[in-house]
Design a protein around this motif. Sequence first.
Motif, mmCIF file in Angstrom:
data_model
loop_
_atom_site.group_PDB
_atom_site.id
_atom_site.type_symbol
_atom_site.label_atom_id
_atom_site.label_comp_id
_atom_site.label_asym_id
_atom_site.label_seq_id
_atom_site.Cartn_x
_atom_site.Cartn_y
_atom_site.Cartn_z
ATOM 1 N N LEU A 16 -32.119 -3.349 -9.600
ATOM 2 C CA LEU A 16 -32.839 -2.037 -8.676
ATOM 3 C C LEU A 16 -31.827 -2.185 -7.366
ATOM 4 C CD1 LEU A 16 -36.584 -3.108 -9.092
ATOM 5 C CD2 LEU A 16 -35.584 -1.007 -9.622
ATOM 6 N N SER A 20 -33.329 0.685 1.959
ATOM 7 C CA SER A 20 -34.591 0.023 2.184
ATOM 8 C C SER A 20 -35.580 0.831 2.327
ATOM 9 C CB SER A 20 -34.195 -1.005 3.543
ATOM 10 O OG SER A 20 -35.341 -1.736 3.995
ATOM 11 N N LYS A 24 -38.086 -0.108 -4.125
ATOM 12 C CA LYS A 24 -37.820 -0.814 -5.072
ATOM 13 C C LYS A 24 -38.892 -2.138 -5.652
ATOM 14 C CE LYS A 24 -33.927 -1.984 -2.937
ATOM 15 N NZ LYS A 24 -34.283 -1.347 -1.818
ATOM 16 N N SER A 25 -39.258 -2.754 -4.437
ATOM 17 C CA SER A 25 -40.146 -3.824 -4.975
ATOM 18 C C SER A 25 -41.386 -3.361 -5.350
ATOM 19 C CB SER A 25 -40.375 -4.766 -3.462
ATOM 20 O OG SER A 25 -39.073 -5.342 -2.813
ATOM 21 N N LEU A 28 -41.002 -2.715 -8.950
ATOM 22 C CA LEU A 28 -41.196 -3.930 -9.799
ATOM 23 C C LEU A 28 -42.573 -4.610 -9.697
ATOM 24 C CD1 LEU A 28 -39.481 -6.057 -10.960
ATOM 25 C CD2 LEU A 28 -38.828 -7.114 -9.053
ATOM 26 N N THR A 42 -37.960 -6.830 1.176
ATOM 27 C CA THR A 42 -37.272 -7.882 0.645
ATOM 28 C C THR A 42 -36.267 -8.462 1.545
ATOM 29 O OG1 THR A 42 -37.754 -6.861 -1.464
ATOM 30 C CG2 THR A 42 -36.165 -8.789 -1.447
ATOM 31 N N ASP A 46 -34.554 -10.934 -4.742
ATOM 32 C CA ASP A 46 -35.727 -11.584 -5.385
ATOM 33 C C ASP A 46 -35.561 -11.150 -6.672
ATOM 34 O OD1 ASP A 46 -38.133 -12.732 -5.777
ATOM 35 O OD2 ASP A 46 -39.234 -10.796 -5.320
ATOM 36 N N PHE A 47 -36.124 -11.976 -7.740
ATOM 37 C CA PHE A 47 -36.066 -11.571 -9.163
ATOM 38 C C PHE A 47 -37.265 -11.911 -10.010
ATOM 39 C CE2 PHE A 47 -34.169 -15.771 -9.812
ATOM 40 C CZ PHE A 47 -34.619 -16.098 -11.036
ATOM 41 N N ILE A 63 -35.536 -9.060 -13.732
ATOM 42 C CA ILE A 63 -35.214 -7.569 -12.910
ATOM 43 C C ILE A 63 -34.785 -8.349 -11.633
ATOM 44 C CG2 ILE A 63 -36.275 -5.522 -12.204
ATOM 45 C CD1 ILE A 63 -38.081 -5.923 -14.712
ATOM 46 N N TRP A 64 -33.632 -7.989 -11.027
ATOM 47 C CA TRP A 64 -33.311 -8.567 -9.840
ATOM 48 C C TRP A 64 -33.695 -7.094 -8.640
ATOM 49 C CZ3 TRP A 64 -30.218 -12.955 -8.792
ATOM 50 C CH2 TRP A 64 -30.023 -13.835 -9.831
ATOM 51 N N ASP A 65 -34.243 -7.562 -7.455
ATOM 52 C CA ASP A 65 -34.446 -6.445 -6.423
ATOM 53 C C ASP A 65 -33.868 -7.119 -5.395
ATOM 54 O OD1 ASP A 65 -36.032 -4.989 -4.705
ATOM 55 O OD2 ASP A 65 -37.810 -6.184 -4.523
ATOM 56 N N THR A 66 -33.071 -6.154 -4.552
ATOM 57 C CA THR A 66 -32.415 -6.561 -3.624
ATOM 58 C C THR A 66 -32.767 -5.930 -2.148
ATOM 59 O OG1 THR A 66 -30.153 -6.421 -2.419
ATOM 60 C CG2 THR A 66 -30.614 -4.598 -4.176
#
Length: 209
Positions: A16, A20, A24-25, A28, A42, A46-47, A63-66
Amino acid sequence: MSTSSGQYDLSFKILLIGDSGVGKSSLLVSFISNSVDDLPPTIGVDFKLKQLTVGGKRLKLTIWDTAGQERFRTLTSSYYRGAQGIILVYDVSRRETFTNLSEVWAKEVDLYSTNQDCVKMLVGNKVDKDSERFVSREEGAALAKELGCLFLECSARTQENVRQCFEELALKIMEVPSLLEEGSTVVKRNTLKQKPEHQSAMPTGGCCS
């Protein structure tokens, strides 16, 4: 969550990305747990893991969240490595987050993505704020076409189209032979890893007993 390889057929890495605060988070968490809480930003990466069945196949999605902040850009190359799917998220009520997708994030994907066949999806989040909308659905669809992405609008808050984002992306990934092969290779590798290895343990009743 148990992830023994017998429980899924394919394993895919999904990213994702986006500015900012675009949600995204929240997307998820909405997908993983059906919760719609407001989340703090985040920090770093975080994944989360999600198992689901799509197109008759049992999938494990990592699923990776940045964080969208500039100072975490050092993460990028390792973050993008081996991803089969990338979701580019913008906030329909903040035009700059949409502009940055083409000016910043799409360029970054081209630069760092190691998978030529990687499937991309453009997602306009926060459609529940329709009265504050600054990016029309037509503009989103046009940019997705230009970037060669799938396109969906959704709302993490109301959960509208959230599950569809990930399911449509997974279905598309499974249509690409090279990505399908990678997804099954991960499963085979994990199966091998889980074979018992105690044969090489020290013999019992050694010389010092």
